[in-house]
Design an enzyme around this catalytic site. Structure first.
Site, mmCIF file in Angstrom:
data_model
loop_
_atom_site.group_PDB
_atom_site.id
_atom_site.type_symbol
_atom_site.label_atom_id
_atom_site.label_comp_id
_atom_site.label_asym_id
_atom_site.label_seq_id
_atom_site.Cartn_x
_atom_site.Cartn_y
_atom_site.Cartn_z
ATOM 1 N N GLY A 1 0.834 -1.208 0.000
ATOM 2 C CA GLY A 1 0.000 0.000 0.000
ATOM 3 C C GLY A 1 0.864 1.251 0.000
ATOM 4 N N ARG B 1 -0.134 5.640 -1.740
ATOM 5 C CA ARG B 1 -0.764 6.848 -1.170
ATOM 6 C C ARG B 1 -0.538 6.890 0.322
ATOM 7 N NH1 ARG B 1 -6.410 6.001 -0.922
ATOM 8 N NH2 ARG B 1 -6.495 3.874 -1.701
ATOM 9 N N VAL C 1 -2.975 -7.827 -1.300
ATOM 10 C CA VAL C 1 -2.265 -8.559 -0.243
ATOM 11 C C VAL C 1 -3.137 -9.648 0.389
ATOM 12 C CG1 VAL C 1 -0.617 -6.717 0.309
ATOM 13 C CG2 VAL C 1 -2.811 -6.843 1.566
ATOM 14 N N TYR D 1 -12.534 -2.754 12.398
ATOM 15 C CA TYR D 1 -11.196 -2.186 12.165
ATOM 16 C C TYR D 1 -10.360 -2.293 13.442
ATOM 17 C CZ TYR D 1 -7.579 1.248 11.034
ATOM 18 O OH TYR D 1 -6.372 1.873 10.817
ATOM 19 N N ALA E 1 -10.673 -4.386 15.825
ATOM 20 C CA ALA E 1 -10.344 -5.797 16.069
ATOM 21 C C ALA E 1 -9.189 -6.254 15.183
ATOM 22 C CB ALA E 1 -11.583 -6.669 15.828
ATOM 23 N N LYS F 1 -6.789 -4.393 14.106
ATOM 24 C CA LYS F 1 -5.545 -3.762 14.567
ATOM 25 C C LYS F 1 -5.088 -4.348 15.900
ATOM 26 C CE LYS F 1 -4.948 -1.284 10.930
ATOM 27 N NZ LYS F 1 -3.797 -1.494 10.036
ATOM 28 N N ILE G 1 -4.426 10.278 11.423
ATOM 29 C CA ILE G 1 -3.487 10.810 10.436
ATOM 30 C C ILE G 1 -4.283 11.245 9.209
ATOM 31 C CG2 ILE G 1 -1.415 10.289 9.063
ATOM 32 C CD1 ILE G 1 -0.963 9.999 12.139
HETATM 33 P P1 NAP Z 1 -4.957 5.096 2.614
HETATM 34 O O1 NAP Z 1 -4.551 6.494 2.409
HETATM 35 O O2 NAP Z 1 -6.391 4.711 2.490
HETATM 36 O O3 NAP Z 1 -4.073 4.180 1.628
HETATM 37 C C1 NAP Z 1 -4.287 2.791 1.625
HETATM 38 C C2 NAP Z 1 -3.175 2.132 0.847
HETATM 39 O O4 NAP Z 1 -3.362 0.704 0.944
HETATM 40 C C3 NAP Z 1 -3.211 2.482 -0.626
HETATM 41 O O5 NAP Z 1 -1.877 2.520 -1.087
HETATM 42 C C4 NAP Z 1 -3.968 1.289 -1.246
HETATM 43 O O6 NAP Z 1 -3.586 1.048 -2.603
HETATM 44 C C5 NAP Z 1 -3.453 0.162 -0.377
HETATM 45 N N1 NAP Z 1 -4.327 -0.999 -0.333
HETATM 46 C C6 NAP Z 1 -5.604 -1.075 0.110
HETATM 47 N N2 NAP Z 1 -6.044 -2.344 0.019
HETATM 48 C C7 NAP Z 1 -5.026 -3.078 -0.501
HETATM 49 C C8 NAP Z 1 -4.876 -4.440 -0.813
HETATM 50 N N3 NAP Z 1 -5.855 -5.332 -0.624
HETATM 51 N N4 NAP Z 1 -3.682 -4.849 -1.318
HETATM 52 C C9 NAP Z 1 -2.674 -3.982 -1.522
HETATM 53 N N5 NAP Z 1 -2.762 -2.665 -1.235
HETATM 54 C C10 NAP Z 1 -3.929 -2.232 -0.718
HETATM 55 O O7 NAP Z 1 -4.525 4.558 4.066
HETATM 56 P P2 NAP Z 1 -3.542 5.218 5.161
HETATM 57 O O8 NAP Z 1 -4.356 6.121 6.009
HETATM 58 O O9 NAP Z 1 -2.286 5.683 4.533
HETATM 59 O O10 NAP Z 1 -3.265 3.923 6.059
HETATM 60 C C11 NAP Z 1 -2.117 3.107 5.878
HETATM 61 C C12 NAP Z 1 -2.063 2.124 7.037
HETATM 62 O O11 NAP Z 1 -2.017 2.846 8.278
HETATM 63 C C13 NAP Z 1 -3.281 1.213 7.147
HETATM 64 O O12 NAP Z 1 -2.899 -0.067 7.580
HETATM 65 C C14 NAP Z 1 -4.125 1.893 8.208
HETATM 66 O O13 NAP Z 1 -4.986 0.991 8.853
HETATM 67 C C15 NAP Z 1 -3.043 2.415 9.132
HETATM 68 N N6 NAP Z 1 -3.469 3.518 9.987
HETATM 69 C C16 NAP Z 1 -3.971 4.673 9.441
HETATM 70 C C17 NAP Z 1 -4.372 5.706 10.292
HETATM 71 C C18 NAP Z 1 -4.950 6.993 9.774
HETATM 72 O O14 NAP Z 1 -5.457 7.777 10.605
HETATM 73 N N7 NAP Z 1 -4.892 7.281 8.495
HETATM 74 C C19 NAP Z 1 -4.260 5.538 11.679
HETATM 75 C C20 NAP Z 1 -3.745 4.356 12.181
HETATM 76 C C21 NAP Z 1 -3.341 3.345 11.328
HETATM 77 P P3 NAP Z 1 -4.302 1.827 -3.858
HETATM 78 O O15 NAP Z 1 -3.765 3.242 -3.801
HETATM 79 O O16 NAP Z 1 -3.820 1.095 -5.049
HETATM 80 O O17 NAP Z 1 -5.777 1.770 -3.636
#
Ligand code: NAP
Length: 235
Positions: A9, A12, A56, A143, A145, A147, A176
């Site tokens: 991922g 982005r 994945v 979600y 669960a 994590k 974030i």
């Molecule tokens: P995001 O902006 O929604 O980006 C999600 C990324 O995951 C994208 O690159 C997407 O690819 C990829 N993706 C989604 N499903 C996929 C799959 N089945 N196989 C391969 N790639 C996949 O998310 P983010 O906010 O950066 O979050 C990144 C991580 O941090 C996640 O695990 C999230 O749970 C964790 N997190 C985020 C926050 C927050 O507040 N944002 C807080 C805590 C933890 P495409 O671009 O090709 O769709």
């Protein structure tokens, strides 16, 4: 081992920022994505790696990705999905997809990339957990669960792989600013900023810089840890 990383991922948000932060520190970074090919290719161009599509959640696609990337010395399990709503409104399909991507995806990637690391007796894995994995979040039961499972997965795998000189850690971000949290209203954002000691919502770079630091050799005795990156959450 050479400094070669895979960020799942990585097209982005936190994943893209992480790929760039690692590249700044001398890593060659392969960028996995599922849909956003152009974005992934643009990041990979800057990180010296390959943009590689794979869901994945699908073990065969992950194995095909390993054929393209070859072995890596750092695996950042970042790919994740979130779906908010009352538990009673979450469909079985939504529930399953969150577990398939957020935790089975982690298993698939570790299952595929760890044997190379064990062979080298070196390597690192950094997983994306969340503060919701320990706190739990209203309207975020599945979600949260997934994590919580990431946290247990990280601690257990660290014990299993320590004897092979492979470190396994997780970061647990607070809120974030990414596409994942784009649906939050201005009001929600202000409340979330108020709930941090730093009085602001996090940026992808806030998480990426910590992941890049964890990947440095100076943290060689750190494993099985869940590192909070939440600006000092006070709720
Ligand atoms: P995001 O902006 O929604 O980006 C999600 C990324 O995951 C994208 O690159 C997407 O690819 C990829 N993706 C989604 N499903 C996929 C799959 N089945 N196989 C391969 N790639 C996949 O998310 P983010 O906010 O950066 O979050 C990144 C991580 O941090 C996640 O695990 C999230 O749970 C964790 N997190 C985020 C926050 C927050 O507040 N944002 C807080 C805590 C933890 P495409 O671009 O090709 O769709």
């Amino acid at each position: 081992m050479q400094k070669i990383a895979l960020v799942t991922g990585g097209s982005r948000g936190i994943g893209a920022a992480t790929a760039l932060a690692l590249a700044l520190r001398g890593w060659t970074v392969h960028v996995n994505y599922i849909e956003q090919k152009e974005k992934a290719e643009a990041i990979a161009k800057r990180t010296g790696g390959i943009a590689v599509q794979a869901d994945v959640a699908d073990q065969q696609q992950v194995e095909a990705m390993r054929e393209v990337t070859g072995p890596v010395s750092l695996l950042v399990n970042n790919a994740g999905v979130a779906q908010s709503g009352l538990l009673t409104d979450i469909t079985p399909q939504q529930w399953k997809r969150m577990f398939d991507v957020n935790i089975t995806g982690m298993y698939n990637c570790c299952h595929t990339y760890v044997p190379d690391m064990v062979h080298e007796k070196a390597g690192q894995i950094i997983n994306l957990a969340s503060i919701l994995g320990t706190m739990g979040g209203s309207f975020e039961v599945p979600y949260s669960a997934t994590k919580g499972a990431v946290i247990a997965f990280t601690k257990a795998l660290a014990k299993e792989l320590g004897p092979s000189n492979i470190r396994v850690n997780a970061v647990a971000p607070g809120y974030i600013q990414t596409d994942m949290t784009a649906q939050f209203s201005e009001e929600d954002r202000a409340a979330l900023a108020d709930a941090t000691a730093m009085c602001r919502i996090g940026l992808p770079e806030d998480v990426a810089d910590v992941i890049a630091l964890l990947a440095e050799a100076g943290t060689r005795f750190v494993t099985g840890q869940i590192l909070g990156i939440d600006g000092g959450l006070i709720i």
